[in-house]
Design a protein around this motif. Structure first.
Motif, short mmCIF file in Angstrom:
data_model
loop_
_atom_site.label_atom_id
_atom_site.label_comp_id
_atom_site.label_asym_id
_atom_site.label_seq_id
_atom_site.Cartn_x
_atom_site.Cartn_y
_atom_site.Cartn_z
N UNK A 178 39.24 -77.04 24.78
CA UNK A 178 39.21 -76.45 23.44
C UNK A 178 40.44 -76.89 22.64
N UNK A 179 40.30 -77.03 21.31
CA UNK A 179 41.32 -77.71 20.51
C UNK A 179 42.64 -76.97 20.36
N UNK A 180 42.63 -75.63 20.30
CA UNK A 180 43.89 -74.93 20.08
C UNK A 180 44.91 -75.24 21.17
N UNK A 181 44.47 -75.26 22.42
CA UNK A 181 45.38 -75.55 23.53
C UNK A 181 45.91 -76.99 23.45
N UNK A 182 45.05 -77.90 23.03
CA UNK A 182 45.47 -79.31 22.92
C UNK A 182 46.49 -79.47 21.80
N UNK A 183 46.21 -78.86 20.64
CA UNK A 183 47.12 -78.96 19.51
C UNK A 183 48.47 -78.33 19.86
#
Length: 317
Positions: A178-183
């Motif tokens: 999921x994107x939040x963790x990557x960002x």
């Protein structure tokens, strides 16, 4: 190939004054287990004795004319969206002495993006160069090597169709998160793909603007949205050699899923099991989980693209 070149691999390719030059590295019998191939280059050129202390280069014709004495074809290519367990997977695989693991080798990116520098190089030649470099890296330098895994850079998701046409029978393994963790992860330690302009934005099909330089996270979100949209289209292809795994399913099940889907018998060894307990990029540091940042990490463009992809992924099984 001359016997004296046994153990040598190409590791960089540069376009200088209208000509491609290839740099070579003497791996000898070094088992590659560094998190990234850049670190392997440094280790072999600085810390090891022997021929790799010296800079060695050739023209492109030498690379294409030579051939490794004995090489394993790629067992699987690993694609990923970054910060999603791909380095941990490649590190766990590299802990087994029977596996050759090449993680984000600069030369493979330089070959795939060669047309950015040389407008006269055609796709057929790019294919020939890429497959030759891959063959060299897969040399059976130790008698116990059985499998050969290549982890690509995250932006190589955009080169899927090219690579699939070159390796139609090779398993492709796609890792997502999921994107939040990557960002949030890139906020602490940025990869090239999260810095506007570091990778040609045409690769991502993004038009750079002042807003991207004012908020690197917004740029990262657009890059990720493009990744998720691509993954959605790759699921739709229903290609039997494509396999998918999301970080939300748990790191503890990743190794077994990977081995099962790419068709390799799975026996979780102590080196593999022990490696999973440590940080993917810092093998000597125990992994304590991802730490949140105080900065904005939620961007609808990335979250919506991820949710659409993940809904397809759950249906895909």
């Amino acid at each position: 190939m001359n016997q004296d070149m046994n153990g040598w691999i190409p590791y960089r390719m540069r376009f200088l004054e209208g000509e491609w030059l290839v740099n070579w590295l003497d791996l000898d019998n070094h088992h590659i287990n560094e998190p990234f191939f850049d670190e392997t280059i440094d280790r072999c050129r600085i810390k090891m004795s022997g021929r790799s202390r010296f800079k060695t280069a050739s023209n492109l014709q030498f690379l294409l004319a030579a051939a490794p004495l004995n090489s394993i074809p790629p067992t699987a290519f690993i694609f990923h969206v970054s910060r999603c367990g791909s380095t941990l997977l490649s590190q766990a695989l590299a802990s087994e002495k029977q596996n050759i693991v090449i993680a984000e080798a600069p030369i493979l990116d330089e070959i795939l993006r060669a047309q950015e520098h040389d407008k006269f190089i055609g796709e057929a030649e790019v294919k020939e160069i890429f497959m030759s470099a891959v063959a060299f890296m897969g040399q059976i330098r130790n008698p116990f090597y059985k499998h050969y895994f290549i982890k690509l850079d995250s932006w190589h998701l955009h080169f899927y169709h090219q690579l699939r046409s070159w390796y139609p029978d090779t398993p492709f393994y796609f890792l997502s998160r999921e994107p939040e963790a990557i960002i949030s992860s890139h906020q602490k330690r940025r990869g090239l793909q999260s810095i506007p302009g570091m990778i040609d934005p045409r690769v991502f099909k993004i038009n750079l603007s002042d807003a991207h330089f004012a908020d690197f996270n917004s740029y990262t979100a657009e890059v990720l949205a493009g990744y998720y949209n691509l993954l959605s289209t790759y699921i739709d292809l229903q290609e039997r050699k494509n396999h998918f795994y999301d970080y939300a399913w748990g790191v503890e099940g990743l190794l077994q899923h990977f081995h099962h889907t790419v068709g390799i018998a799975f026996e979780k060894s102590d080196p593999m099991n022990n490696r999973l307990a440590f940080h993917s990029k810092y093998p000597d540091q125990p992994f304590t989980g991802d730490q949140a940042t105080n900065q904005k990490t939620f961007y609808p463009v990335a979250q919506e693209a991820y949710q659409q992809f993940y809904n397809k992924l759950k249906q895909h099984g």
